[in-house]
Design a protein around this motif. Sequence first.
Motif, PDB file in Angstrom:
ATOM      1  N   ASN A  18     -21.018  24.583  38.212  1.00  0.00           N
ATOM      2  CA  ASN A  18     -20.092  25.722  38.313  1.00  0.00           C
ATOM      3  C   ASN A  18     -20.095  26.334  39.711  1.00  0.00           C
ATOM      4  N   HIS A  33     -18.463  30.126  37.114  1.00  0.00           N
ATOM      5  CA  HIS A  33     -18.960  30.313  35.746  1.00  0.00           C
ATOM      6  C   HIS A  33     -17.798  30.660  34.797  1.00  0.00           C
ATOM      7  N   ARG A  34     -16.878  31.467  35.305  1.00  0.00           N
ATOM      8  CA  ARG A  34     -15.717  31.797  34.457  1.00  0.00           C
ATOM      9  C   ARG A  34     -14.887  30.551  34.178  1.00  0.00           C
ATOM     10  N   GLN A  37     -16.255  28.479  31.444  1.00  0.00           N
ATOM     11  CA  GLN A  37     -16.000  28.913  30.062  1.00  0.00           C
ATOM     12  C   GLN A  37     -14.807  28.151  29.461  1.00  0.00           C
ATOM     13  N   LYS A  38     -13.826  27.863  30.290  1.00  0.00           N
ATOM     14  CA  LYS A  38     -12.659  27.091  29.815  1.00  0.00           C
ATOM     15  C   LYS A  38     -13.095  25.687  29.408  1.00  0.00           C
ATOM     16  N   VAL A  40     -15.969  24.878  28.327  1.00  0.00           N
ATOM     17  CA  VAL A  40     -16.689  25.001  27.051  1.00  0.00           C
ATOM     18  C   VAL A  40     -15.689  24.954  25.903  1.00  0.00           C
ATOM     19  N   ARG A  41     -14.630  25.736  26.046  1.00  0.00           N
ATOM     20  CA  ARG A  41     -13.612  25.776  24.989  1.00  0.00           C
ATOM     21  C   ARG A  41     -13.035  24.384  24.740  1.00  0.00           C
ATOM     22  N   ALA A  59     -26.637  26.727  28.554  1.00  0.00           N
ATOM     23  CA  ALA A  59     -25.861  27.751  29.265  1.00  0.00           C
ATOM     24  C   ALA A  59     -26.702  28.538  30.258  1.00  0.00           C
ATOM     25  N   LEU A  78     -20.490  37.758  31.575  1.00  0.00           N
ATOM     26  CA  LEU A  78     -19.648  36.683  31.041  1.00  0.00           C
ATOM     27  C   LEU A  78     -20.049  36.359  29.599  1.00  0.00           C
ATOM     28  N   PHE A  79     -21.346  36.323  29.325  1.00  0.00           N
ATOM     29  CA  PHE A  79     -21.805  36.031  27.959  1.00  0.00           C
ATOM     30  C   PHE A  79     -21.302  37.110  26.996  1.00  0.00           C
ATOM     31  N   ALA A  82     -17.651  36.677  26.526  1.00  0.00           N
ATOM     32  CA  ALA A  82     -17.337  35.477  25.744  1.00  0.00           C
ATOM     33  C   ALA A  82     -17.628  35.718  24.257  1.00  0.00           C
ATOM     34  N   GLU A  86     -14.515  34.934  21.984  1.00  0.00           N
ATOM     35  CA  GLU A  86     -14.488  33.577  21.416  1.00  0.00           C
ATOM     36  C   GLU A  86     -14.883  33.486  19.945  1.00  0.00           C
TER      37      GLU A  86
END
Length: 244
Positions: A18, A33-34, A37-38, A40-41, A59, A78-79, A82, A86
Amino acid sequence: MNAPATLPRHVAIIMDGNGRWAERRHRPRSMGHRAGQKAVRASVRACRERGIAVLTLFAFSSENWRRPQEEVGALMELFLHALDSEVEELHGNSVRLRFIGALEAFAPSLRERMLAAMRRTADNTALALNVAVNYGGRWDIAQAARTLALEAVRGDLDPVDIDEHRLAAQLCLADLPPPDLLIRTGGEHRISNFLLWQLAYAELYFTDTLWPDFDAHALDAALDAYSHRERRFGRTGTQLRARA
Ligand code: IPE
Ligand code: IPE
Ligand code: MG
């Protein structure tokens, strides 16, 4: 790409790269890092669609606290974010979310949200999604040993009965099949204190792709490589072919 002949039941991923992804764009590491997250999705969706039963994502390691305070703070933000954004969708897709690691190190507000997300999704069955946070493989083995030692002190366990099976039963993810495939993105060829015990017989797959660029296509490439591996578990190839 066609569905691979042999699909792993459990995929574990060290989501690395990242920071470099952001640095290449002359942006702050937190932006990487942001963007992660995409990815991850996308990976969660792709695993669900392919019928993979368990996905475990690294993570935040127990060593990542050593990073600059600003980066650690951005990751915690961010966690938190999320978890708010999410969890409902994961629940709607019947994903069971579990956090593994020493959760007591996190701020109470964050820890509470993690526990709430686990409770909310506990009965879901489509995909078991484990997110390792403040996790270290050595920590995991140490906490399992401590649990057994406490049982022994209480008189509930004779130390001579301690064997691999008993220790394994106290490790994180003991109720799930061990990872069949470990993917590490970002080009490094190391385990970085991830699931040390559980990865004993995982097939290892390393890719230079940085985590924010990892998508369904990249996952399929890993699954395809996995489908060509011969997992011998100590036996010979001839023995395996005779059994097939
Ligand atoms: C992985 O990406 C995410 C975490 C460890 C939290 P990195 O932040 O390690 O990215 P690189 O390795 O510096 O590029
Ligand atoms: C491993 O990545 C941890 C996570 C992906 C969460 P690191 O970037 O922290 O690993 P090292 O320090 O390069 O080994
Ligand atoms: Mg890294």
